[in-house]
Write a protein that holds these residues in place. Structure first.
Motif, mmCIF file in Angstrom:
data_model
loop_
_atom_site.group_PDB
_atom_site.id
_atom_site.type_symbol
_atom_site.label_atom_id
_atom_site.label_comp_id
_atom_site.label_asym_id
_atom_site.label_seq_id
_atom_site.Cartn_x
_atom_site.Cartn_y
_atom_site.Cartn_z
ATOM 1 N N ALA A 105 0.853 -1.194 0.000
ATOM 2 C CA ALA A 105 0.000 0.000 0.000
ATOM 3 C C ALA A 105 0.884 1.238 0.000
ATOM 4 C CB ALA A 105 -0.910 -0.009 1.219
ATOM 5 N N ALA A 106 0.376 2.335 -0.549
ATOM 6 C CA ALA A 106 1.164 3.568 -0.660
ATOM 7 C C ALA A 106 1.716 3.995 0.697
ATOM 8 C CB ALA A 106 0.311 4.681 -1.255
ATOM 9 N N GLU A 107 0.908 3.850 1.742
ATOM 10 C CA GLU A 107 1.337 4.319 3.070
ATOM 11 C C GLU A 107 2.403 3.398 3.676
ATOM 12 O OE1 GLU A 107 -1.721 3.733 2.118
ATOM 13 O OE2 GLU A 107 -2.769 2.336 3.460
ATOM 14 N N ALA A 108 2.584 2.207 3.100
ATOM 15 C CA ALA A 108 3.585 1.266 3.614
ATOM 16 C C ALA A 108 4.898 1.349 2.841
ATOM 17 C CB ALA A 108 3.031 -0.157 3.554
ATOM 18 N N VAL A 109 4.944 2.193 1.821
ATOM 19 C CA VAL A 109 6.131 2.264 0.956
ATOM 20 C C VAL A 109 7.366 2.703 1.743
ATOM 21 C CG1 VAL A 109 7.173 3.659 -0.882
ATOM 22 C CG2 VAL A 109 4.986 2.515 -1.277
ATOM 23 N N GLU A 110 7.188 3.710 2.596
ATOM 24 C CA GLU A 110 8.322 4.294 3.317
ATOM 25 C C GLU A 110 9.070 3.263 4.171
ATOM 26 O OE1 GLU A 110 8.906 8.167 6.080
ATOM 27 O OE2 GLU A 110 7.040 8.073 4.943
ATOM 28 N N ALA A 111 8.319 2.330 4.752
ATOM 29 C CA ALA A 111 8.919 1.348 5.654
ATOM 30 C C ALA A 111 9.356 0.075 4.920
ATOM 31 C CB ALA A 111 7.917 0.999 6.762
ATOM 32 N N ASP A 112 9.152 0.054 3.597
ATOM 33 C CA ASP A 112 9.459 -1.151 2.830
ATOM 34 C C ASP A 112 10.964 -1.258 2.565
ATOM 35 O OD1 ASP A 112 7.655 -3.173 1.061
ATOM 36 O OD2 ASP A 112 9.585 -2.804 0.076
ATOM 37 N N PRO A 113 11.495 -2.494 2.518
ATOM 38 C CA PRO A 113 12.920 -2.657 2.192
ATOM 39 C C PRO A 113 13.289 -2.040 0.830
ATOM 40 C CG PRO A 113 11.923 -4.774 2.807
ATOM 41 C CD PRO A 113 10.836 -3.756 2.846
ATOM 42 N N LEU A 114 12.329 -1.992 -0.087
ATOM 43 C CA LEU A 114 12.603 -1.418 -1.414
ATOM 44 C C LEU A 114 12.139 0.037 -1.505
ATOM 45 C CD1 LEU A 114 11.384 -4.387 -3.673
ATOM 46 C CD2 LEU A 114 13.725 -3.870 -3.003
ATOM 47 N N ALA A 115 12.078 0.722 -0.346
ATOM 48 C CA ALA A 115 11.463 2.057 -0.271
ATOM 49 C C ALA A 115 11.858 3.020 -1.401
ATOM 50 C CB ALA A 115 11.725 2.677 1.095
ATOM 51 N N PRO A 116 13.166 3.234 -1.671
ATOM 52 C CA PRO A 116 13.500 4.234 -2.693
ATOM 53 C C PRO A 116 12.938 3.869 -4.068
ATOM 54 C CG PRO A 116 15.463 3.526 -1.482
ATOM 55 C CD PRO A 116 14.361 2.619 -1.076
ATOM 56 N N LEU A 117 13.060 2.592 -4.428
ATOM 57 C CA LEU A 117 12.544 2.126 -5.721
ATOM 58 C C LEU A 117 11.030 2.312 -5.813
ATOM 59 C CD1 LEU A 117 14.236 -1.315 -6.534
ATOM 60 C CD2 LEU A 117 14.185 0.721 -7.960
ATOM 61 N N LEU A 118 10.344 1.893 -4.759
ATOM 62 C CA LEU A 118 8.881 1.938 -4.774
ATOM 63 C C LEU A 118 8.386 3.380 -4.763
ATOM 64 C CD1 LEU A 118 7.839 -0.992 -2.389
ATOM 65 C CD2 LEU A 118 8.300 -1.020 -4.837
ATOM 66 N N ALA A 119 9.058 4.234 -3.988
ATOM 67 C CA ALA A 119 8.638 5.637 -3.905
ATOM 68 C C ALA A 119 8.766 6.296 -5.273
ATOM 69 C CB ALA A 119 9.464 6.379 -2.865
ATOM 70 N N ARG A 120 9.871 5.981 -5.970
ATOM 71 C CA ARG A 120 10.077 6.564 -7.294
ATOM 72 C C ARG A 120 8.983 6.090 -8.263
ATOM 73 N NH1 ARG A 120 15.282 4.660 -9.025
ATOM 74 N NH2 ARG A 120 15.885 5.129 -6.896
ATOM 75 N N ALA A 121 8.685 4.802 -8.204
ATOM 76 C CA ALA A 121 7.660 4.244 -9.093
ATOM 77 C C ALA A 121 6.293 4.877 -8.806
ATOM 78 C CB ALA A 121 7.582 2.734 -8.926
ATOM 79 N N LEU A 122 6.000 5.062 -7.527
ATOM 80 C CA LEU A 122 4.708 5.632 -7.135
ATOM 81 C C LEU A 122 4.595 7.066 -7.629
ATOM 82 C CD1 LEU A 122 2.303 4.519 -5.537
ATOM 83 C CD2 LEU A 122 3.246 5.617 -3.501
ATOM 84 N N ALA A 123 5.686 7.825 -7.492
ATOM 85 C CA ALA A 123 5.660 9.231 -7.917
ATOM 86 C C ALA A 123 5.443 9.335 -9.423
ATOM 87 C CB ALA A 123 6.953 9.924 -7.516
ATOM 88 N N SER A 124 6.044 8.396 -10.176
ATOM 89 C CA SER A 124 5.898 8.451 -11.634
ATOM 90 C C SER A 124 4.518 7.966 -12.057
ATOM 91 C CB SER A 124 6.965 7.582 -12.306
ATOM 92 O OG SER A 124 6.599 6.220 -12.237
#
Lengths: 107, 230
Positions: free
Chosen positions: B34-53
């Motif tokens: 979930a979007a709110e769980a991205v920050e705490a995810d082991p893949l946080a930087p990758l997932l955050a970038r994907a979400l922003a795009s």
């Protein structure tokens, strides 16, 4: 009306709930002038009925054939299509692009 | 894909919650983040970038190829003004899979006969938004086309406050200069008001209401598919 990706994923869920064997195909990578963007879906049932598009019609037939095997076996497959692979694959993309399609079973 | 994963993905979409499905393409292993769980995810930087795009993509992490199915809420279009342009805009938006709502407090304009089958709300935008019409969010486009500051201005302020990905307003450069002055007086910052696209629509020399509608929709698609770097 064109089917949006949300319709396609909703159909995948509804078809599965109705007891049909279902596979989901997703464009995961494209090179050159591929007809459908990364993330495009095609949902296929065990009768070969489908909704959506991974290539605008060029390789759907081949994807559906593989999807039927995936529904049967349950093991996901990675397919690649493109003009460079004409000898290896039945179908090619007339636009000259290349795509990779991930096919997985739902359920 | 497990049926419950697919159901969760569809439920997130229905509730306008962003989420990413991570698929290991070597073995098909999947998990939904979930979007709110991205920050705490082991893949946080990758997932955050994907979400922003907002775009699905194949990535590599820890020597594995992962496909990120990025699901952001379906785009909504809110049109302020049940005017002639809106009559042309509504069916074109539907053809683009854009869920459109037209808001106008003037009942003579906002009549179902003029907008058959459309989500039409005969109320003031600031009263309708967040009540009869779901609150604006960053996955909304807002086009203010009444030419009436009483109706357009509060809607523009709401859209800028909500971070809508597209905020457009009808009117000449002169009209827009006056609008910017009013919005500044109402407390909006220059950085916020600079996001308003005015005169509205891509510059294609549009003359008729349908052509202006096309120019507006083209500008919305551009804002969505080729976002300006933040």
């Amino acid at each position: 009306m064109l089917s949006s990706d949300s319709d396609i994923l909703a159909a995948a869920e509804a078809w599965r709930r109705a007891g049909r064997g279902v596979a989901l195909a997703t464009v995961i990578e494209t090179w050159g002038s591929a007809p459908r963007p990364v993330g495009s879906h095609l949902v296929i049932d065990d009768m070969g009925r489908f909704l959506g598009s991974v290539s605008g019609g060029c390789v759907e037939g081949a994807v559906i054939a593989d999807a039927l095997d995936v529904i049967e076996a349950g093991t996901p497959r990675l397919l690649e299509f493109g003009v460079a692979d004409e000898t290896a694959w039945r179908a090619g993309l007339s636009c000259g692009g290349r795509i990779r399609v991930f096919v997985e079973r739902v359920g | 894909m497990r049926p419950e994963t697919l159901a969760a993905l569809n439920a997130a979409r229905a509730d306008r919650r962003a989420a990413i499905l991570v698929t290991d393409i070597a073995d098909g292993e999947q998990r939904l983040v979930a979007a709110e769980a991205v920050e705490a995810d082991p893949l946080a930087p990758l997932l955050a970038r994907a979400l922003a795009s907002g775009r699905s993509a194949l990535v590599e992490a820890e020597g594995r190829q992962l496909f990120l199915t990025v699901q952001v809420p379906p785009v909504r279009l809110v049109v302020i003004g049940a005017v002639h342009i809106a009559q042309a805009l509504a069916p074109m938006a539907a053809a683009l899979d854009l869920a459109a709502t037209v808001i106008d407090p003037r009942t003579a304009f906002a009549s179902p006969e003029r907008f058959p089958g459309l989500d039409l709300v005969a109320d003031w935008p600031d009263r309708a938004l967040g009540a009869r019409v779901p609150a604006l969010d960053r996955y909304c486009a807002l086009a203010a086309i009444t030419h009436d500051p009483k109706i357009d201005d509060p809607a523009l302020a709401a859209a800028l406050g909500a971070g809508c990905f597209y905020v457009g307003a009808l009117g000449s450069r002169k009209t827009h200069a006056a609008r910017l002055a009013r919005l500044a007086a109402a407390g909006l910052t220059e950085a916020q008001t600079a996001r308003i696209r005015a005169p509205i629509g891509l510059d294609i020399g549009a003359a008729t209401p349908a052509e202006i509608a096309l120019a507006i929709l083209a500008e919305i698609v551009q804002a969505l598919r080729r976002p300006e770097p933040a």
